[in-house]
Design an enzyme around this catalytic site. Structure first.
Site, PDB file in Angstrom:
ATOM      1  N   SER A  33     -29.047 113.918  17.644  1.00  0.00           N
ATOM      2  CA  SER A  33     -29.400 114.026  19.209  1.00  0.00           C
ATOM      3  C   SER A  33     -29.121 115.370  19.825  1.00  0.00           C
ATOM      4  O   SER A  33     -28.748 116.380  19.102  1.00  0.00           O
ATOM      5  CB  SER A  33     -29.097 112.824  19.718  1.00  0.00           C
ATOM      6  OG  SER A  33     -29.834 112.554  21.082  1.00  0.00           O
ATOM      7  N   ASN A  34     -29.013 115.460  21.203  1.00  0.00           N
ATOM      8  CA  ASN A  34     -28.622 116.441  21.812  1.00  0.00           C
ATOM      9  C   ASN A  34     -27.825 115.848  22.962  1.00  0.00           C
ATOM     10  O   ASN A  34     -27.713 114.981  23.352  1.00  0.00           O
ATOM     11  CB  ASN A  34     -29.705 117.200  22.099  1.00  0.00           C
ATOM     12  CG  ASN A  34     -31.197 116.553  22.912  1.00  0.00           C
ATOM     13  OD1 ASN A  34     -30.647 116.160  24.006  1.00  0.00           O
ATOM     14  ND2 ASN A  34     -32.220 116.510  22.270  1.00  0.00           N
ATOM     15  N   HIS A  35     -27.620 117.189  24.109  1.00  0.00           N
ATOM     16  CA  HIS A  35     -26.816 116.717  25.081  1.00  0.00           C
ATOM     17  C   HIS A  35     -27.566 116.397  26.379  1.00  0.00           C
ATOM     18  O   HIS A  35     -26.815 116.312  27.488  1.00  0.00           O
ATOM     19  CB  HIS A  35     -25.781 117.747  25.426  1.00  0.00           C
ATOM     20  CG  HIS A  35     -24.861 118.195  24.207  1.00  0.00           C
ATOM     21  ND1 HIS A  35     -24.074 117.388  23.899  1.00  0.00           N
ATOM     22  CD2 HIS A  35     -25.011 119.234  23.586  1.00  0.00           C
ATOM     23  CE1 HIS A  35     -23.209 118.162  22.888  1.00  0.00           C
ATOM     24  NE2 HIS A  35     -23.782 119.104  22.802  1.00  0.00           N
ATOM     25  N   ALA A  95     -35.801 116.226  26.141  1.00  0.00           N
ATOM     26  CA  ALA A  95     -35.203 117.145  25.372  1.00  0.00           C
ATOM     27  C   ALA A  95     -35.649 116.528  23.801  1.00  0.00           C
ATOM     28  O   ALA A  95     -34.655 115.868  23.226  1.00  0.00           O
ATOM     29  CB  ALA A  95     -33.808 117.555  25.168  1.00  0.00           C
TER      30      ALA A  95
END
Length: 232
Positions: free
Chosen positions: A29-31, A97
């Site tokens: 995943s991402n932030h 995102a």
């Protein structure tokens, strides 16, 4: 207060991260927190629009009679959810995102740490904004985000053309207290005619107001063009 130009408009907003499964307990995943997308949704709702939010996993909460939230995890789920509403929307804001890649295979059982290293083969996810850009009509507006670390303007302009955006909202990872994890953001908007407008660092609620105002100007220009053509 409702805006005459936005009343009865339907807006699709994607927000938050996606999670691409590796095995039953792990994912890539991402932030992204989803704060920017949800702030944009709130502003559209304040101005009288109907909003369809396709949201990755976030902790942000938003409720409104004209809001429909579709919760998803993976990029493929987000794409399918968006496809179902593409024809009914007037404006699309791709603020999520979305992971560019996902594991080619998802392990059915938890991967054990038996080896000193292991390799994950990745395959490309569908580009949701690009797919919408191929089918959108002249009456629909598409807005994307570009989060860059270098050659920001060049990359943003490439996205503008490649994905048939009417406007790109550019974020830079080089700007302090902006992008992921902050309640503030600093943006530059670039429109299809390559006109550019830079904004100062602001609270994301204020940034959302700027973004919606810029999108409204696109609607006004579209309306003026249609009126001109109609009376020629």
């Amino acid at each position: 207060m409702d805006s005459p130009i936005l009343a009865n408009k339907t807006v699709l907003i994607t927000a938050g991260p996606t999670r691409e499964a590796i095995d039953p307990v792990r994912y890539i995943s991402n932030h992204s927190t989803g704060k920017m997308g949800y702030a944009i949704a709130e502003k559209f709702l304040e101005l009288g629009a109907k909003v369809i939010m396709v949201s990755g996993p976030v902790t942000v909460q938003l409720q409104h009679p004209r809001l429909r939230i579709i919760k998803v995890n993976a990029a493929s789920e987000m794409y399918l959810a968006c496809c179902k509403v593409f024809e009914e929307i007037d404006i699309a804001v791709f603020a999520a995102a979305v992971a560019d890649y996902r594991p080619a295979q998802v392990a059915q059982q938890k991967i054990k740490k038996d080896e000193d290293s292991f390799t994950i083969k990745m395959v490309k996810n569908v580009d949701i904004a690009y797919e919408f850009g191929k089918v959108k009509t002249t009456n629909q507006i598409s807005v994307g985000f570009a989060l860059e670390t270098n050659d920001e303007l060049s990359h943003a302009k490439n996205k503008l053309q490649k994905k048939n955006f009417d406007m790109v909202v550019l974020n830079s990872m080089n700007d302090a207290n902006a992008t992921f994890g902050f309640d503030t953001n600093k943006i530059t908007t670039i429109k299809k005619d390559l006109s550019k407008r830079e904004f100062s660092l602001k609270q994301k609620t204020e940034v959302a107001k700027d973004i919606v105002k810029e999108i409204t100007s696109l609607l006004i220009n579209q309306y003026q063009y249609e009126t001109l053509v109609r009376f020629e």
